[in-house]
Design a protein around this motif. Structure first.
Motif, PDB file in Angstrom:
ATOM      1  N   TRP A  60     -22.999  -7.029   0.693  1.00  0.00           N
ATOM      2  CA  TRP A  60     -21.839  -7.570   1.392  1.00  0.00           C
ATOM      3  C   TRP A  60     -20.547  -7.494   0.583  1.00  0.00           C
ATOM      4  CZ3 TRP A  60     -19.481 -11.525  -1.162  1.00  0.00           C
ATOM      5  CH2 TRP A  60     -20.249 -12.306  -2.010  1.00  0.00           C
ATOM      6  N   ARG A  61     -20.625  -7.416  -0.749  1.00  0.00           N
ATOM      7  CA  ARG A  61     -19.385  -7.356  -1.535  1.00  0.00           C
ATOM      8  C   ARG A  61     -18.568  -6.108  -1.215  1.00  0.00           C
ATOM      9  NH1 ARG A  61     -19.275 -11.216  -5.425  1.00  0.00           N
ATOM     10  NH2 ARG A  61     -21.297 -12.173  -5.900  1.00  0.00           N
ATOM     11  N   TRP A  62     -19.227  -5.060  -0.737  1.00  0.00           N
ATOM     12  CA  TRP A  62     -18.518  -3.814  -0.484  1.00  0.00           C
ATOM     13  C   TRP A  62     -17.599  -3.902   0.724  1.00  0.00           C
ATOM     14  CZ3 TRP A  62     -17.530   0.293  -3.369  1.00  0.00           C
ATOM     15  CH2 TRP A  62     -18.266   0.434  -4.541  1.00  0.00           C
ATOM     16  N   ILE A  63     -17.792  -4.898   1.578  1.00  0.00           N
ATOM     17  CA  ILE A  63     -16.821  -5.046   2.664  1.00  0.00           C
ATOM     18  C   ILE A  63     -15.460  -5.481   2.101  1.00  0.00           C
ATOM     19  CG2 ILE A  63     -18.646  -5.585   4.322  1.00  0.00           C
ATOM     20  CD1 ILE A  63     -17.810  -8.464   4.282  1.00  0.00           C
ATOM     21  N   PHE A  64     -15.485  -6.219   0.993  1.00  0.00           N
ATOM     22  CA  PHE A  64     -14.230  -6.619   0.345  1.00  0.00           C
ATOM     23  C   PHE A  64     -13.635  -5.462  -0.454  1.00  0.00           C
ATOM     24  CE2 PHE A  64     -16.404 -10.658   1.093  1.00  0.00           C
ATOM     25  CZ  PHE A  64     -15.389 -11.393   1.673  1.00  0.00           C
ATOM     26  N   TRP A  65     -14.479  -4.669  -1.113  1.00  0.00           N
ATOM     27  CA  TRP A  65     -13.952  -3.520  -1.849  1.00  0.00           C
ATOM     28  C   TRP A  65     -13.327  -2.493  -0.906  1.00  0.00           C
ATOM     29  CZ3 TRP A  65     -12.605  -4.199  -6.441  1.00  0.00           C
ATOM     30  CH2 TRP A  65     -13.367  -4.948  -7.347  1.00  0.00           C
ATOM     31  N   PHE A  66     -13.900  -2.335   0.275  1.00  0.00           N
ATOM     32  CA  PHE A  66     -13.278  -1.450   1.262  1.00  0.00           C
ATOM     33  C   PHE A  66     -11.882  -1.954   1.619  1.00  0.00           C
ATOM     34  CE2 PHE A  66     -12.139  -0.378   5.593  1.00  0.00           C
ATOM     35  CZ  PHE A  66     -12.370   0.986   5.642  1.00  0.00           C
ATOM     36  N   SER A  67     -11.758  -3.269   1.828  1.00  0.00           N
ATOM     37  CA  SER A  67     -10.457  -3.856   2.167  1.00  0.00           C
ATOM     38  C   SER A  67      -9.451  -3.674   1.035  1.00  0.00           C
ATOM     39  CB  SER A  67     -10.614  -5.342   2.492  1.00  0.00           C
ATOM     40  OG  SER A  67     -11.361  -5.525   3.663  1.00  0.00           O
ATOM     41  N   VAL A  68      -9.922  -3.770  -0.201  1.00  0.00           N
ATOM     42  CA  VAL A  68      -9.032  -3.560  -1.345  1.00  0.00           C
ATOM     43  C   VAL A  68      -8.409  -2.163  -1.282  1.00  0.00           C
ATOM     44  CG1 VAL A  68      -8.959  -3.239  -3.849  1.00  0.00           C
ATOM     45  CG2 VAL A  68     -10.139  -5.218  -2.887  1.00  0.00           C
ATOM     46  N   GLY A  69      -9.244  -1.150  -1.069  1.00  0.00           N
ATOM     47  CA  GLY A  69      -8.746   0.215  -1.043  1.00  0.00           C
ATOM     48  C   GLY A  69      -7.813   0.464   0.123  1.00  0.00           C
ATOM     49  N   GLN A  70      -8.187   0.009   1.312  1.00  0.00           N
ATOM     50  CA  GLN A  70      -7.352   0.293   2.479  1.00  0.00           C
ATOM     51  C   GLN A  70      -6.025  -0.454   2.425  1.00  0.00           C
ATOM     52  OE1 GLN A  70      -7.683  -1.274   6.268  1.00  0.00           O
ATOM     53  NE2 GLN A  70      -6.421   0.390   7.018  1.00  0.00           N
ATOM     54  N   THR A  71      -6.044  -1.692   1.929  1.00  0.00           N
ATOM     55  CA  THR A  71      -4.806  -2.461   1.827  1.00  0.00           C
ATOM     56  C   THR A  71      -3.855  -1.843   0.813  1.00  0.00           C
ATOM     57  OG1 THR A  71      -6.090  -4.453   2.334  1.00  0.00           O
ATOM     58  CG2 THR A  71      -3.865  -4.766   1.516  1.00  0.00           C
ATOM     59  N   ALA A  72      -4.382  -1.373  -0.317  1.00  0.00           N
ATOM     60  CA  ALA A  72      -3.537  -0.732  -1.328  1.00  0.00           C
ATOM     61  C   ALA A  72      -2.865   0.516  -0.757  1.00  0.00           C
ATOM     62  CB  ALA A  72      -4.373  -0.384  -2.555  1.00  0.00           C
ATOM     63  N   LEU A  73      -3.604   1.313  -0.001  1.00  0.00           N
ATOM     64  CA  LEU A  73      -3.023   2.513   0.612  1.00  0.00           C
ATOM     65  C   LEU A  73      -1.966   2.127   1.657  1.00  0.00           C
ATOM     66  CD1 LEU A  73      -6.182   4.776   1.085  1.00  0.00           C
ATOM     67  CD2 LEU A  73      -4.313   5.096  -0.546  1.00  0.00           C
ATOM     68  N   SER A  74      -2.197   1.044   2.366  1.00  0.00           N
ATOM     69  CA  SER A  74      -1.229   0.598   3.371  1.00  0.00           C
ATOM     70  C   SER A  74       0.085   0.178   2.721  1.00  0.00           C
ATOM     71  CB  SER A  74      -1.805  -0.576   4.170  1.00  0.00           C
ATOM     72  OG  SER A  74      -2.957  -0.191   4.876  1.00  0.00           O
TER      73      SER A  74
ATOM     74  N   LEU B 289       1.316   1.269  -0.032  1.00  0.00           N
ATOM     75  CA  LEU B 289       1.982   2.498  -0.474  1.00  0.00           C
ATOM     76  C   LEU B 289       2.648   3.207   0.700  1.00  0.00           C
ATOM     77  CD1 LEU B 289       2.524   4.534  -2.767  1.00  0.00           C
ATOM     78  CD2 LEU B 289       0.346   5.623  -2.175  1.00  0.00           C
ATOM     79  N   ALA B 290       1.960   3.300   1.843  1.00  0.00           N
ATOM     80  CA  ALA B 290       2.515   3.992   3.012  1.00  0.00           C
ATOM     81  C   ALA B 290       3.738   3.275   3.554  1.00  0.00           C
ATOM     82  CB  ALA B 290       1.442   4.124   4.095  1.00  0.00           C
ATOM     83  N   VAL B 291       3.671   1.956   3.669  1.00  0.00           N
ATOM     84  CA  VAL B 291       4.799   1.191   4.199  1.00  0.00           C
ATOM     85  C   VAL B 291       6.000   1.294   3.263  1.00  0.00           C
ATOM     86  CG1 VAL B 291       5.618  -1.141   4.740  1.00  0.00           C
ATOM     87  CG2 VAL B 291       3.361  -0.397   5.521  1.00  0.00           C
ATOM     88  N   ALA B 292       5.755   1.195   1.968  1.00  0.00           N
ATOM     89  CA  ALA B 292       6.853   1.223   0.990  1.00  0.00           C
ATOM     90  C   ALA B 292       7.547   2.570   0.934  1.00  0.00           C
ATOM     91  CB  ALA B 292       6.325   0.847  -0.387  1.00  0.00           C
ATOM     92  N   THR B 293       6.832   3.654   1.178  1.00  0.00           N
ATOM     93  CA  THR B 293       7.409   4.993   1.003  1.00  0.00           C
ATOM     94  C   THR B 293       7.813   5.680   2.302  1.00  0.00           C
ATOM     95  OG1 THR B 293       5.180   5.975   0.998  1.00  0.00           O
ATOM     96  CG2 THR B 293       6.139   5.370  -1.137  1.00  0.00           C
ATOM     97  N   LEU B 294       7.199   5.308   3.442  1.00  0.00           N
ATOM     98  CA  LEU B 294       7.423   6.063   4.669  1.00  0.00           C
ATOM     99  C   LEU B 294       8.137   5.284   5.768  1.00  0.00           C
ATOM    100  CD1 LEU B 294       3.928   7.830   4.941  1.00  0.00           C
ATOM    101  CD2 LEU B 294       6.071   8.786   4.049  1.00  0.00           C
ATOM    102  N   LEU B 295       8.159   3.957   5.686  1.00  0.00           N
ATOM    103  CA  LEU B 295       8.770   3.164   6.749  1.00  0.00           C
ATOM    104  C   LEU B 295      10.235   2.871   6.410  1.00  0.00           C
ATOM    105  CD1 LEU B 295       7.813   1.831   9.419  1.00  0.00           C
ATOM    106  CD2 LEU B 295       7.586  -0.306   8.136  1.00  0.00           C
ATOM    107  N   PRO B 296      11.157   3.108   7.351  1.00  0.00           N
ATOM    108  CA  PRO B 296      12.574   2.813   7.073  1.00  0.00           C
ATOM    109  C   PRO B 296      12.795   1.321   6.858  1.00  0.00           C
ATOM    110  CG  PRO B 296      12.325   4.211   9.035  1.00  0.00           C
ATOM    111  CD  PRO B 296      10.953   3.714   8.676  1.00  0.00           C
ATOM    112  N   PRO B 297      13.833   0.945   6.112  1.00  0.00           N
ATOM    113  CA  PRO B 297      14.144  -0.476   5.919  1.00  0.00           C
ATOM    114  C   PRO B 297      14.442  -1.155   7.252  1.00  0.00           C
ATOM    115  CG  PRO B 297      15.349   0.888   4.360  1.00  0.00           C
ATOM    116  CD  PRO B 297      14.732   1.821   5.345  1.00  0.00           C
ATOM    117  N   SER B 298      14.184  -2.467   7.295  1.00  0.00           N
ATOM    118  CA  SER B 298      14.394  -3.236   8.522  1.00  0.00           C
ATOM    119  C   SER B 298      15.763  -3.888   8.530  1.00  0.00           C
ATOM    120  CB  SER B 298      13.324  -4.323   8.661  1.00  0.00           C
ATOM    121  OG  SER B 298      12.062  -3.746   8.867  1.00  0.00           O
TER     122      SER B 298
END
Length: 491
Positions: free
Chosen positions: A167-181, A183-192
């Motif tokens: 079950w710990r791997w469900i949290f490790w999956f979230s760690v990886g996906q959240t970190a990528l998110s 990065l994507a928001v910071a670099t690709l989304l225009p300022p609000s």
């Protein structure tokens, strides 16, 4: 004057923005879905069903606060900035869960993860902020579609990870996906766009309702052991209601409330909030009820005895239904107004739950019924933010959608406890056939009846919604049409 068609470059830009927002928003859906897929295993490992239930409740309770507070802060100080901050909290909660050595620490990690509940209202606000007006309903539909799909996919992924990696791997999956998110928001989304706050920020109003809701949830969890007439339970209910009443009074009288409860008095917004509350109380329990039913041993008189992974596959076709239902809801809202989509979704949900009550003794039946319920749920779930966008001021989009998410989250938290209470109302056990105590067929029937009542009430609220055009303006009554025709000479 006819508007110019968008250029290919503009289309690519809008699609990129929408893709980034979807990728960020589905963090919350994955975190909910994967935990449902792991519940049965965690109950066996920790031997504390009520405590494990708080892995869902803690997430939802913190999510209620986050959705209201972060959404309004996003409207004021920039939705992109709050989106990154919310993702950072979700990352921290995932790390706490991954390293947790006891159930209390695991609950703490899930509580911090609950901050991600603000992702959906923030992304809806960003869709309205960055996409052309004509594309907003469909954009909201796709955000809702991916939220529904990834919640179902999260159940399957969570079950697979639990069965094959722990079950710990469900949290490790979230760690990886959240970190990528992040990065994507910071670099690709225009300022609000940022707004100037008027007066003092009402931080108290953003969190004051949480103690009241927590007391009500605690009272519900006590009812199984102490009964509804227990003085302590009644005291908790009374204190919780008083706390919520104090919050409503505070927000109603505040000149710049964090959560503007006065908007509940507006017909369309009030009914949309009611639909969201009923969705949380009833239909949002689909994963909890069907996963337990599918994994329950057949000797109990109800249940299919499936593994966690196989049980999770019941929701896979249903998740695909969400990919169709929510975008279709957006198209209907753009053409005919969101009321029609909300009514269709509510009727389909009700039909699906009646099917579950009558027929639930084969895998293919549960697959078909989950498909129907999720189809209706995705249509309704996409229709509600479009109902709000039709009448909400642009600078309050995230706040009001945050309010709807608060209502849904609190409704889901209370619904989870009520469903658990109903499932525990009568049980069966047989030490010779296996360990554990399981809900009886009568307990399941009672739970199904409760959810059907919520779905039926949702149909009535959808019928009561005002009829509007796709642009959000109320449709004229026949007498107004006739008068207008006579005055202009058009027949």
């Amino acid at each position: 004057m006819k508007q110019d068609s968008p250029t290919p470059a503009e289309n690519r830009r809008w699609l990129l923005i929408l893709a980034v927002l979807v990728f960020a928003e589905v963090n919350s859906s994955f975190e909910v879905g994967m935990m449902y897929g792991a519940l049965a295993t965690l109950m066996r490992e920790f031997g504390d069903p009520v405590g494990v239930g708080w892995l869902i409740t803690a997430f939802l309770l913190v999510g209620a606060v986050s959705a209201g507070l972060s959404s309004r802060l996003g409207d004021l100080y920039g939705r992109r900035r709050l989106l990154i901050l919310t993702l950072a909290f979700a990352l921290a909660g995932s790390l706490i869960g991954a390293f947790a050595t006891s159930l209390p620490w695991l609950i703490a990690g899930r509580a911090v993860q609950g901050m991600s509940a603000a992702l959906l209202p923030l992304t809806i606000g960003l869709v309205r902020e960055h996409l052309p007006k004509a594309r907003v309903p469909v954009g909201i539909g796709w955000v809702a579609a991916m939220a529904s799909f990834t919640a179902g996919a999260g159940i399957l992924l969570g079950g697979w990870l639990v069965d094959h990696a722990g079950w710990r791997w469900i949290f490790w999956f979230s760690v990886g996906q959240t970190a990528l998110s992040i990065l994507a928001v910071a670099t690709l989304l225009p300022p609000s766009v940022r707004q100037a706050a008027v007066g003092r920020l009402d931080l108290l109003g953003g969190v004051l309702f949480a103690p009241g809701v927590a007391l009500l949830l605690w009272a519900v969890t006590r009812m199984k052991g102490s009964g509804p007439a227990d003085p302590v339970t009644l005291g908790l209910i009374a204190t919780g209601l008083l706390a919520i009443g104090a919050w409503v009074r505070h927000e109603w009288r505040h000149p710049q409330p964090m959560i503007d409860v006065r908007r509940f008095a507006e017909r369309q917004i009030g009914l949309a909030m009611g639909l969201m509350a009923l969705f949380g109380l009833g239909t949002a329990q689909l994963m909890l009820v069907l996963l337990l039913l599918a994994q329950q041993p057949a000797w109990t008189g109800i249940g299919l005895g499936l593994t966690a992974t196989l049980a999770a596959t019941i929701k896979v076709p249903a998740s695909l239904a969400g990919l169709f239902g929510a975008p279709w809801s957006g198209h209907v809202a753009a053409r005919h107004g969101a009321r029609r989509a909300a009514l269709v979704g509510s009727v389909v949900i009700c039909a699906g739950w009646v099917g579950v009550l009558l027929h639930h003794d084969a895998v293919w039946l549960l697959v078909a019924e989950a498909f129907l319920i999720t189809l209706g749920g995705s249509i309704l779930y996409a229709a509600i933010p479009n109902l709000i966008v039709e009448v909400a001021p642009t600078d309050r989009t995230s706040e009001i959608n945050g309010m709807s998410h608060v209502v849904r989250t609190v409704g889901t938290a209370i619904g989870t406890q009520l469903a658990t209470l109903l499932l525990a109302s009568s049980t069966v056990s047989d030490a010779a056939r296996g360990p554990g105590t399981h809900p009886s067929p009568a307990a399941y029937a009672l739970t199904f009846a409760f959810v059907i009542a919520c779905a039926g009430a949702g149909v009535l609220l959808a019928i009561a919604l005002p009829r509007r055009s796709s642009a959000g303006a109320p449709l004229p009554v026949p007498s107004q049409v006739a008068s207008r025709s006579q005055s202009t000479g058009n027949y």
